[in-house]
Scaffold this motif. Structure first.
Motif, PDB file in Angstrom:
ATOM      1  N   THR A  36       0.860  -1.181   0.000  1.00  0.00           N
ATOM      2  CA  THR A  36       0.000   0.000   0.000  1.00  0.00           C
ATOM      3  C   THR A  36       0.897   1.232   0.000  1.00  0.00           C
ATOM      4  O   THR A  36       1.672   1.432   0.936  1.00  0.00           O
ATOM      5  CB  THR A  36      -0.927   0.014   1.225  1.00  0.00           C
ATOM      6  OG1 THR A  36      -1.756  -1.155   1.184  1.00  0.00           O
ATOM      7  CG2 THR A  36      -1.805   1.255   1.234  1.00  0.00           C
ATOM      8  N   ARG A  39      -2.217   5.527   2.016  1.00  0.00           N
ATOM      9  CA  ARG A  39      -3.286   5.023   2.893  1.00  0.00           C
ATOM     10  C   ARG A  39      -4.479   5.965   2.850  1.00  0.00           C
ATOM     11  O   ARG A  39      -4.332   7.167   2.665  1.00  0.00           O
ATOM     12  CB  ARG A  39      -2.773   4.907   4.311  1.00  0.00           C
ATOM     13  CG  ARG A  39      -1.566   3.992   4.386  1.00  0.00           C
ATOM     14  CD  ARG A  39      -1.565   3.136   5.622  1.00  0.00           C
ATOM     15  NE  ARG A  39      -0.423   2.247   5.638  1.00  0.00           N
ATOM     16  CZ  ARG A  39      -0.436   1.010   5.195  1.00  0.00           C
ATOM     17  NH1 ARG A  39      -1.536   0.511   4.702  1.00  0.00           N
ATOM     18  NH2 ARG A  39       0.646   0.265   5.238  1.00  0.00           N
ATOM     19  N   THR A  41      -8.424   7.294   1.585  1.00  0.00           N
ATOM     20  CA  THR A  41      -9.098   7.606   0.331  1.00  0.00           C
ATOM     21  C   THR A  41      -8.167   8.380  -0.591  1.00  0.00           C
ATOM     22  O   THR A  41      -7.453   9.270  -0.143  1.00  0.00           O
ATOM     23  CB  THR A  41     -10.364   8.449   0.613  1.00  0.00           C
ATOM     24  OG1 THR A  41     -11.200   7.708   1.502  1.00  0.00           O
ATOM     25  CG2 THR A  41     -11.125   8.758  -0.651  1.00  0.00           C
ATOM     26  N   LEU A  42      -8.195   8.040  -1.874  1.00  0.00           N
ATOM     27  CA  LEU A  42      -7.359   8.760  -2.832  1.00  0.00           C
ATOM     28  C   LEU A  42      -7.768  10.233  -2.882  1.00  0.00           C
ATOM     29  O   LEU A  42      -8.946  10.564  -2.890  1.00  0.00           O
ATOM     30  CB  LEU A  42      -7.506   8.144  -4.222  1.00  0.00           C
ATOM     31  CG  LEU A  42      -6.978   6.724  -4.370  1.00  0.00           C
ATOM     32  CD1 LEU A  42      -7.244   6.213  -5.778  1.00  0.00           C
ATOM     33  CD2 LEU A  42      -5.503   6.648  -4.045  1.00  0.00           C
ATOM     34  N   THR A  96      -7.533   7.130 -12.167  1.00  0.00           N
ATOM     35  CA  THR A  96      -8.307   6.303 -11.240  1.00  0.00           C
ATOM     36  C   THR A  96      -9.812   6.473 -11.424  1.00  0.00           C
ATOM     37  O   THR A  96     -10.587   5.791 -10.748  1.00  0.00           O
ATOM     38  CB  THR A  96      -7.959   6.645  -9.782  1.00  0.00           C
ATOM     39  OG1 THR A  96      -8.398   7.978  -9.503  1.00  0.00           O
ATOM     40  CG2 THR A  96      -6.473   6.522  -9.529  1.00  0.00           C
ATOM     41  N   LYS A 100     -12.305   5.586  -4.964  1.00  0.00           N
ATOM     42  CA  LYS A 100     -11.788   5.804  -3.605  1.00  0.00           C
ATOM     43  C   LYS A 100     -10.485   5.050  -3.354  1.00  0.00           C
ATOM     44  O   LYS A 100      -9.679   5.429  -2.519  1.00  0.00           O
ATOM     45  CB  LYS A 100     -12.832   5.378  -2.585  1.00  0.00           C
ATOM     46  CG  LYS A 100     -14.177   6.070  -2.769  1.00  0.00           C
ATOM     47  CD  LYS A 100     -14.361   7.172  -1.770  1.00  0.00           C
ATOM     48  CE  LYS A 100     -15.745   7.742  -1.823  1.00  0.00           C
ATOM     49  NZ  LYS A 100     -15.850   8.948  -2.583  1.00  0.00           N
ATOM     50  N   SER A 101     -10.281   3.933  -4.085  1.00  0.00           N
ATOM     51  CA  SER A 101      -9.042   3.172  -3.971  1.00  0.00           C
ATOM     52  C   SER A 101      -8.707   2.599  -5.347  1.00  0.00           C
ATOM     53  O   SER A 101      -9.576   2.493  -6.215  1.00  0.00           O
ATOM     54  CB  SER A 101      -9.172   2.065  -2.931  1.00  0.00           C
ATOM     55  OG  SER A 101     -10.110   1.111  -3.356  1.00  0.00           O
ATOM     56  N   TRP A 102      -7.452   2.206  -5.531  1.00  0.00           N
ATOM     57  CA  TRP A 102      -7.001   1.752  -6.841  1.00  0.00           C
ATOM     58  C   TRP A 102      -5.784   0.869  -6.655  1.00  0.00           C
ATOM     59  O   TRP A 102      -4.931   1.153  -5.816  1.00  0.00           O
ATOM     60  CB  TRP A 102      -6.626   2.969  -7.680  1.00  0.00           C
ATOM     61  CG  TRP A 102      -6.489   2.686  -9.138  1.00  0.00           C
ATOM     62  CD1 TRP A 102      -5.332   2.374  -9.793  1.00  0.00           C
ATOM     63  CD2 TRP A 102      -7.515   2.702 -10.121  1.00  0.00           C
ATOM     64  NE1 TRP A 102      -5.584   2.192 -11.123  1.00  0.00           N
ATOM     65  CE2 TRP A 102      -6.920   2.393 -11.358  1.00  0.00           C
ATOM     66  CE3 TRP A 102      -8.887   2.938 -10.078  1.00  0.00           C
ATOM     67  CZ2 TRP A 102      -7.642   2.323 -12.540  1.00  0.00           C
ATOM     68  CZ3 TRP A 102      -9.611   2.872 -11.243  1.00  0.00           C
ATOM     69  CH2 TRP A 102      -8.998   2.558 -12.459  1.00  0.00           C
ATOM     70  N   THR A 103      -5.670  -0.183  -7.459  1.00  0.00           N
ATOM     71  CA  THR A 103      -4.491  -1.046  -7.428  1.00  0.00           C
ATOM     72  C   THR A 103      -3.866  -1.070  -8.812  1.00  0.00           C
ATOM     73  O   THR A 103      -4.566  -1.257  -9.809  1.00  0.00           O
ATOM     74  CB  THR A 103      -4.858  -2.481  -7.010  1.00  0.00           C
ATOM     75  OG1 THR A 103      -5.434  -2.442  -5.703  1.00  0.00           O
ATOM     76  CG2 THR A 103      -3.619  -3.377  -6.992  1.00  0.00           C
TER      77      THR A 103
END
Length: 117
Positions: A36, A39, A41-42, A96, A100-103
């Motif tokens: 990660t 950490r 929210t983007l 993105t 809110k999140s991305w990998t």
């Protein structure tokens, strides 16, 4: 960030926050490992990534030039990198889509040099 290769990978990221551009690095990702990087929210829609294959050579790069250095870093601003004593590197853009999140997955193409995503 996930490293799906059999090599150790070094990763730097760039993004824009309320004060302007910032680049950070290096995260060391083990072969077939995930880490990660940010950490919570983007905070931005667009992030920029530069990664180096420590074991086989090669890199994931792009057209967006930002500042880096050889050691761990947090650098404010993307202008005048060399004049400020930093290196310059190309970063690839990740959209993105305001999630809110991305990998991000770093992968090999044919088992030779790393490929750009």
């Amino acid at each position: 960030m996930c490293n799906t290769t059999s090599s150790r990978i070094g990763v730097a990221i760039g993004y824009r926050d309320a004060q302007g551009w910032i680049t950070e690095g290096w995260w060391n990702l083990a072969p077939r490992g995930c880490e990660t990087l940010l950490r919570g929210t983007l905070a931005a829609r667009f992030y920029y990534v530069h990664a180096i294959d420590y074991d086989r050579g090669g890199e994931w790069t792009g057209k967006s030039v930002m500042c880096t250095r050889n050691k761990e870093f947090t650098i404010r601003g993307i202008e005048d990198c060399l004049a400020r004593g930093y290196d310059r590197a190309g970063f690839f853009e990740v959209d993105t889509g305001e999630q809110k999140s991305w990998t991000i997955q770093l992968t090999d193409t044919t088992g030779n040099a790393p490929a750009r995503p």
